[in-house]
Every structure is written in structure tokens, then in C-alpha cells.
Design a protein around this motif. Sequence first.
Motif, PDB file in Angstrom:
ATOM      1  N   LEU A 261       0.884  -1.131  -0.082  1.00 40.87           N
ATOM      2  CA  LEU A 261       0.009  -0.151  -0.051  1.00 40.87           C
ATOM      3  C   LEU A 261       0.777   1.177   0.172  1.00 40.87           C
ATOM      4  O   LEU A 261       0.595   2.149  -0.638  1.00 40.87           O
ATOM      5  N   LYS A 262       1.916   1.262   0.625  1.00 36.82           N
ATOM      6  CA  LYS A 262       2.800   2.477   0.779  1.00 36.82           C
ATOM      7  C   LYS A 262       3.378   2.808  -0.434  1.00 36.82           C
ATOM      8  O   LYS A 262       3.675   3.819  -0.768  1.00 36.82           O
TER       9      LYS A 262
ATOM     10  N   GLY B  85       1.384  10.392  -4.402  1.00 37.69           N
ATOM     11  CA  GLY B  85       2.608  11.264  -3.869  1.00 37.69           C
ATOM     12  C   GLY B  85       2.595  11.196  -2.282  1.00 37.69           C
ATOM     13  O   GLY B  85       2.817  12.121  -1.685  1.00 37.69           O
ATOM     14  N   MET B  86       1.875  10.157  -1.640  1.00 40.38           N
ATOM     15  CA  MET B  86       1.352  10.033  -0.141  1.00 40.38           C
ATOM     16  C   MET B  86       2.489   9.477   0.564  1.00 40.38           C
ATOM     17  O   MET B  86       2.928   8.498   0.063  1.00 40.38           O
ATOM     18  N   ILE B  87       2.826   9.724   1.444  1.00 40.42           N
ATOM     19  CA  ILE B  87       3.916   9.105   2.249  1.00 40.42           C
ATOM     20  C   ILE B  87       3.558   8.582   3.553  1.00 40.42           C
ATOM     21  O   ILE B  87       2.789   9.198   4.467  1.00 40.42           O
TER      22      ILE B  87
ATOM     23  N   HIS C 188       2.286   1.713  11.878  1.00 41.20           N
ATOM     24  CA  HIS C 188       0.945   1.912  10.783  1.00 41.20           C
ATOM     25  C   HIS C 188      -0.025   2.349  11.643  1.00 41.20           C
ATOM     26  O   HIS C 188      -0.343   2.135  12.705  1.00 41.20           O
ATOM     27  N   SER C 189      -0.640   3.411  11.044  1.00 41.19           N
ATOM     28  CA  SER C 189      -1.933   3.953  11.293  1.00 41.19           C
ATOM     29  C   SER C 189      -3.083   3.447  10.403  1.00 41.19           C
ATOM     30  O   SER C 189      -3.029   3.629   9.436  1.00 41.19           O
ATOM     31  N   PRO C 190      -3.988   2.825  11.036  1.00 46.47           N
ATOM     32  CA  PRO C 190      -5.113   2.094  10.343  1.00 46.47           C
ATOM     33  C   PRO C 190      -6.072   3.160   9.481  1.00 46.47           C
ATOM     34  O   PRO C 190      -6.572   2.978   8.644  1.00 46.47           O
ATOM     35  N   VAL C 191      -6.215   4.128  10.418  1.00 46.31           N
ATOM     36  CA  VAL C 191      -6.974   5.373   9.648  1.00 46.31           C
ATOM     37  C   VAL C 191      -6.181   5.890   8.356  1.00 46.31           C
ATOM     38  O   VAL C 191      -6.976   6.072   7.242  1.00 46.31           O
TER      39      VAL C 191
END
Length: 294
Positions: A236-237, A245-247, A255-258
Motif C-alpha cells: 500500500l505504501k 504522492g502520499m507518504i 502503521h495507522s489504520p486510519v
Amino acid sequence: MAPKMSDQTNNTPKKKNSRRKRRPTKKEQQRLRSNSCDISTASTQPLSSDESTSTSVKKTAKKTTSTPRRKRSKKSKSSRPKIVNILATELTDEEKAKYVALDAEMVGIGPGGFQSRLARVSVVNWDGETIYDTHVQVIEKVTDYRTFVSGITEEDLLSDNAVTFDEAQTKVAELLEDKILVGHGLKNDFKVLGISHPWYAIRDTAKYEPFMKTLDAPIFSDPSHPNGTTLVAKKLKVLAKDKLGMIIQEEGKPHSPVEDAVAALELYKKHRGKWEKAVEWKMERTMAITQRAQ
């Protein structure tokens, strides 16, 4: 009587006329120059009005008889490929309410902590707003909290805010009812939650073929993949960075599930048009097969 000429005078040879050519005088040189100037000026003398008009007519005739330049043919808009790009603003509030995104974090039980149990579950709506986020109590003894990935600690599971598994399962099932569910690797989330969801209402970014990685050779030995598969899911990352362009899921941070649920949802939003067409085609094909079997 005339006197006789002597022999000497008679025998003298006559002199040849060896006279050189005379150079022209200055006056003659001026005349020659004036004559040559008259000839050159006559050749460069401007044309009369009649002659100039005739030459201009010839030039215009050449211009009119020349073939006109071809204009570049502009491609019609219909011939250009259409790009499907459905923005979130084009959906009504009622349509947005049909979507939710989910992600769960697990801890390990048993020897080596290889068996997974639900420890946290998060659900967000179309706008990325959190509508459910809770830690879940684990009855069994936790042998691996997987804190470096999940961010879960013993204190989180023993806190008063942690709910029972049955409570979390019931609430999540209610939130997913009649919804289109977005996520990444939802098979694992379904397994720890003990729930299922209709296939046509699942939008899994780990299973969407345009997001998957093509292998040079099929896999036959990996039990997590069907024999002969040539497509594997990307992380996913990686998708979030390449497509959006998301980090997310930074090294050294849990990890943050949200955050993961929002990233999967944004991936779906960006490719919603083509994705929905693919789902529609699969549904029509499934209906055709079932009708033949009846």
C-alpha cells in the motif's frame, strides 16, 4: 645624265616596320569609358510604365496559378481517446454515503506469535472522516504485539476504551451493510473480523489488476498465491507514493489504520471510473454464466 647609284646603296636591306602600337591618349581613354558607361546604364535603366505593368501582371499570374497550400487537417475531438476522470465533487451526498474504507491491525498469539487476532479496527467515510476507531480486547495470551508495525501495546488492549471482539464485530458489520467497501488486503481483515462481504461490493487495491505487479515467471511454490499466478499485490505504501504522492507507513513508525484506510480510498477515487466499468463487466459476465447454468 643622272648619276649612277653605287652598288652599296642598292644592296642595303629594307628595315622591317617594327613600330609598337601607340597607347591611346587621355581623351581617347575618356571616350572609351563614356561609351562603356552608356552600355551598362542602358541595361540597368528602369522600365517604362507599360513594361513594368506587364511584368507585374506576369508575377501576379504566377501567384494565382500556384497551387494553394494544404491546411493541416485537425483531428476531430471524437478521434481522441477519452480520459475517464470522475471527481469526488461529481458525486451526490447520497452516492458518497454508499462508500466506506476499512483497515485493521493485528497482534500475534500462540508459539512465535504467528496466529493473528484483531487488536484495532478503523472505518472512514468517503471524505476520509473517521466513523469508527477502537482497540479490541484479546482473550488469548498475546505473544507478539507487533508494536513496530501495528503500534499496539499491552496498555492499549487493557484500557477501558478497548471493546470486546463481539462488540467490534457487530459494529463493523452494521457499518458495512449495503456499502461499497474499500481497503487494501481486505482478505486478512475479513479473516480476523470473522465477517464476509459480497464480492461485487469490494474494492480491494491489493487485487485491482492495474495496481498489481507482473512477474516474469508464474509462481508455483508460494502457498499464499494460486499456482501459476503472474500477478502479485504491491504494498500500500508503494501504491500511495507512486499514484498519489502520499507518504505512509514510514520506517521506524507504526502503521495507522486510519491513514491506511484513507490511502486506499484515495487510490480508488482516482481510478473509480475504470474500476467501476471493470466491476460492471464482471457482474454482467457472472449473470450470463448463471443464466446458462439454469
